[in-house]
Design a protein around this motif. Structure first.
Motif, mmCIF file in Angstrom:
data_model
loop_
_atom_site.group_PDB
_atom_site.id
_atom_site.type_symbol
_atom_site.label_atom_id
_atom_site.label_comp_id
_atom_site.label_asym_id
_atom_site.label_seq_id
_atom_site.Cartn_x
_atom_site.Cartn_y
_atom_site.Cartn_z
ATOM 1 N N GLY A 298 -3.919 -10.046 5.565
ATOM 2 C CA GLY A 298 -2.624 -9.891 6.216
ATOM 3 C C GLY A 298 -1.506 -9.452 5.299
ATOM 4 N N ARG A 299 -1.717 -9.544 3.980
ATOM 5 C CA ARG A 299 -0.672 -9.155 3.034
ATOM 6 C C ARG A 299 -0.678 -7.658 2.742
ATOM 7 N N ASP B 105 -8.922 -4.302 6.419
ATOM 8 C CA ASP B 105 -7.904 -3.715 7.277
ATOM 9 C C ASP B 105 -6.831 -4.761 7.531
ATOM 10 N N GLY B 106 -5.633 -4.301 7.769
ATOM 11 C CA GLY B 106 -4.514 -5.196 7.994
ATOM 12 C C GLY B 106 -3.237 -4.385 8.036
ATOM 13 N N PRO B 107 -2.126 -5.037 8.251
ATOM 14 C CA PRO B 107 -0.851 -4.314 8.325
ATOM 15 C C PRO B 107 -0.450 -3.725 6.979
ATOM 16 N N LEU B 108 0.269 -2.631 7.016
ATOM 17 C CA LEU B 108 0.822 -2.043 5.790
ATOM 18 C C LEU B 108 2.056 -2.860 5.412
ATOM 19 N N ASP B 109 1.842 -3.870 4.590
ATOM 20 C CA ASP B 109 2.919 -4.788 4.243
ATOM 21 C C ASP B 109 3.278 -4.671 2.759
ATOM 22 N N MET B 110 2.502 -5.342 1.890
ATOM 23 C CA MET B 110 2.654 -5.298 0.431
ATOM 24 C C MET B 110 3.922 -5.959 -0.084
ATOM 25 N N ARG B 111 4.582 -6.763 0.734
ATOM 26 C CA ARG B 111 5.784 -7.463 0.262
ATOM 27 C C ARG B 111 5.398 -8.741 -0.461
ATOM 28 N N MET B 112 5.862 -8.908 -1.693
ATOM 29 C CA MET B 112 5.667 -10.168 -2.402
ATOM 30 C C MET B 112 6.620 -11.230 -1.873
ATOM 31 N N ASN B 113 7.787 -10.800 -1.432
ATOM 32 C CA ASN B 113 8.747 -11.671 -0.760
ATOM 33 C C ASN B 113 8.727 -11.283 0.711
ATOM 34 N N LYS C 72 13.174 -6.929 3.907
ATOM 35 C CA LYS C 72 13.010 -5.976 5.002
ATOM 36 C C LYS C 72 12.012 -4.875 4.664
ATOM 37 N N LEU C 73 12.143 -4.264 3.500
ATOM 38 C CA LEU C 73 11.319 -3.105 3.158
ATOM 39 C C LEU C 73 9.854 -3.489 2.992
ATOM 40 N N SER C 74 8.982 -2.786 3.706
ATOM 41 C CA SER C 74 7.545 -2.985 3.591
ATOM 42 C C SER C 74 6.874 -1.643 3.334
ATOM 43 N N ALA C 75 5.566 -1.684 3.093
ATOM 44 C CA ALA C 75 4.810 -0.452 2.879
ATOM 45 C C ALA C 75 4.832 0.430 4.115
ATOM 46 N N ASN C 76 4.881 -0.191 5.280
ATOM 47 C CA ASN C 76 4.937 0.568 6.536
ATOM 48 C C ASN C 76 6.164 1.472 6.563
ATOM 49 N N GLU C 77 7.303 0.918 6.186
ATOM 50 C CA GLU C 77 8.540 1.705 6.191
ATOM 51 C C GLU C 77 8.496 2.813 5.147
ATOM 52 N N SER D 265 2.281 13.050 13.978
ATOM 53 C CA SER D 265 1.564 12.948 15.249
ATOM 54 C C SER D 265 1.429 11.497 15.703
ATOM 55 N N ARG D 266 1.244 10.579 14.746
ATOM 56 C CA ARG D 266 1.226 9.150 15.079
ATOM 57 C C ARG D 266 1.542 8.340 13.833
ATOM 58 N N SER D 267 2.172 7.197 14.038
ATOM 59 C CA SER D 267 2.581 6.387 12.894
ATOM 60 C C SER D 267 1.362 5.803 12.184
ATOM 61 N N ILE D 268 1.522 5.576 10.872
ATOM 62 C CA ILE D 268 0.469 5.015 10.026
ATOM 63 C C ILE D 268 0.799 3.540 9.835
ATOM 64 N N ASN D 269 0.075 2.672 10.554
ATOM 65 C CA ASN D 269 0.475 1.263 10.616
ATOM 66 C C ASN D 269 -0.430 0.296 9.869
ATOM 67 N N THR D 270 -1.676 0.706 9.593
ATOM 68 C CA THR D 270 -2.617 -0.228 8.968
ATOM 69 C C THR D 270 -3.209 0.349 7.686
ATOM 70 N N ILE D 271 -3.878 -0.513 6.936
ATOM 71 C CA ILE D 271 -4.551 -0.102 5.706
ATOM 72 C C ILE D 271 -5.552 1.010 5.993
ATOM 73 N N PHE D 272 -6.370 0.819 7.025
ATOM 74 C CA PHE D 272 -7.396 1.817 7.344
ATOM 75 C C PHE D 272 -6.781 3.113 7.860
ATOM 76 N N ASP D 273 -5.631 3.019 8.545
ATOM 77 C CA ASP D 273 -4.912 4.242 8.950
ATOM 78 C C ASP D 273 -4.562 5.075 7.714
ATOM 79 N N LEU D 274 -4.046 4.408 6.699
ATOM 80 C CA LEU D 274 -3.635 5.106 5.480
ATOM 81 C C LEU D 274 -4.849 5.647 4.727
ATOM 82 N N LEU D 275 -5.912 4.854 4.662
ATOM 83 C CA LEU D 275 -7.121 5.305 3.968
ATOM 84 C C LEU D 275 -7.698 6.566 4.621
ATOM 85 N N GLU D 276 -7.623 6.647 5.945
ATOM 86 C CA GLU D 276 -8.116 7.837 6.642
ATOM 87 C C GLU D 276 -7.354 9.081 6.209
#
Length: 306
Positions: A114-115, A122-130, A134-139, A175-186
């Motif tokens: 989940g981090r 697979d999981g959300p594009l987060d990567m926030r230590m805190n 507000k800012l996450s990997a998704n943004e 074309s579509r937002s990149i929301n997960t780890i596997f989305d980005l890996l693709e």
């Protein structure tokens, strides 16, 4: 705590701090508490009620680990270490005898899907230590301009085809937002060198993670504050896991600055706050590397406040 994160070069770090009875010490990266617990055990053995350990970490999970420690000498501060001076002053501390930093991501953070720190799950594009920020990997991935992505991937991830990859990310998200780890890996898979795919993915994730958490800026701020806070002969003990972290630590210890050559006074004396105690970084033993793979890339630098 060992399940949370197995501390690297534990004995070397404790030795580097040169703990003294009644000393005040800071662990700026508490994590699972492995280093802090060892420091407290040593301070307890020195048997001086004035001894103190102040530990910093911005992670909620680290806070839970800190709550498990019952020791009169221990204080936990849930904050980024870039605010080191501010929070020490709030606790009435103006100078300390030693500062320890174990940089990078903890094993627990990497292994928690989940981090969003690892490419293995697979999981959300987060990567926030805190996780309160507000800012996450998704943004970063979905809103940053192509030029900014190019800079982040090249400078922080040391990705060779950073410009091409940044362009590909921008085209994919149109074309579509990149929301997960596997989305980005693709998106990034086609650009990874054959046979070095996992190293490439790690570099991409490193670049994004450093941007999300402002890791390089925070590290520089902490190092500058350490020069103000440490007493004469106080110890600075920093362990890093990649060259981007090690370079500013090395430069600040050896030159008193992050870029350029060391400055000198009228008499030719070098103007810098620290003296390195080890010319080359200390590395883990073969035995420790076999037992803990994370130790393989670790570099430990110890300096004394002039």
């Amino acid at each position: 705590m060992s399940e949370y994160h197995n501390p690297v070069m534990l004995s070397e770090c404790i030795e580097g701090l040169d703990l003294k009875p009644g000393g005040i010490y800071v662990d700026v990266t508490f994590g699972g508490g492995g280093h802090s617990k060892a420091i407290l055990d040593k301070l307890d053995g020195l048997d001086n009620p004035k001894s103190k350990l102040i530990a910093f970490d911005q992670d909620d999970d680290a806070r839970e680990n800190a709550d498990l420690i019952e020791n009169r000498s221990f204080t936990f501060v849930q904050s980024n270490f870039r605010y080191l001076k501010k929070y020490l002053r709030l606790h009435g501390i103006k100078q300390v005898d030693g500062i320890l930093g174990d940089l990078g991501v903890s094993s627990h953070q990497i292994n928690e899907p989940g981090r969003g720190f690892s490419t293995r799950f697979d999981g959300p594009l987060d990567m926030r230590m805190n996780q309160g920020q507000k800012l996450s990997a998704n943004e970063v991935i979905n809103t940053y301009e192509q030029a900014d992505l190019h800079k982040i991937l090249g400078q922080y991830g040391e990705v060779r085809n950073a410009k091409t990859l940044a362009d590909a990310i921008c085209k994919a998200r149109s074309s579509r937002s990149i929301n997960t780890i596997f989305d980005l890996l693709e998106v990034i898979k086609p650009f990874a060198p054959r046979g070095k795919e996992f190293k490439y993915y790690a570099q991409v994730f490193q670049g994004i993670r450093i941007e999300v958490n402002e890791e390089m800026k925070a590290l520089e701020e902490m190092l500058e504050q350490s020069a103000e806070l440490l007493k004469s002969d106080g110890r600075l003990v920093i362990m890093s896991y990649h060259s981007l972290e090690d370079r500013p630590v090395k430069n600040y210890i050896n030159k008193g600055k992050f870029f350029g050559e060391v400055e000198k006074d009228f008499y030719g004396n070098e103007i810098k706050p620290f003296k390195a105690l080890n010319r080359k970084p200390i590395v883990a033993s073969d035995q420790e590397i076999n037992e803990n793979n994370r130790a393989r890339s670790a570099k430990l630098r110890v300096a004394i406040k002039i």
